[in-house]
Design an enzyme around this catalytic site. Structure first.
Site: not given
Length: 130
Positions: A61-65
């Site tokens: 998933g997202s780099t915000v992870g």
């Protein structure tokens, strides 16, 4: 004591109880700020990874992870992680949060509830005899 050799991702040494996810997990939308797994597709749905050694194959998933992992670390909720294959999102979050992380480990050797020592300085994971 059984010792598994892996690769150093994030330095540090920590000991704790393992909690296992057999499937990859996204920290953005998959784990809340209290450390509860909120991904309904994951077998750990509703369980807490707080104060545990989180063992999972890889992130997704997202780099915000990365920032979710960092936030969990800053709140003292995530002790350490072990992966089969760390990808950049999980690795970055662990390094920013100073969470010991070792990958390239046969995670099938670790069982839920095992007491493990994650040594990010040597790239080893030790499973203590119970």
């Amino acid at each position: 004591m059984k010792e598994l050799n892996g690769r150093i991702i994030s330095k540090g040494v920590v000991e704790g109880e393992a909690i296992i996810s057999k499937s990859p997990i996204s920290f953005l939308g998959g784990v809340n700020e209290e450390g509860i797994v909120t991904d309904k597709e994951n077998e750990l749905f509703g369980k807490s990874i707080a104060n545990k050694i989180f063992v999972f194959p890889s992130g997704k998933g997202s780099t915000v992870g990365s920032y979710v992992i960092y936030g969990l670390a800053k709140r003292g909720l995530l002790k350490g992680m072990v992966n089969f294959e760390s990808e950049p999102i999980v690795a970055t979050g662990a390094i920013l949060g100073k969470i010991p992380l070792v990958d390239k480990v046969n995670i099938d050797e670790i069982k839920d509830g095992d007491i493990v020592v994650v040594d990010g300085n040597t790239g080893t994971v030790k499973i203590k005899e119970q």
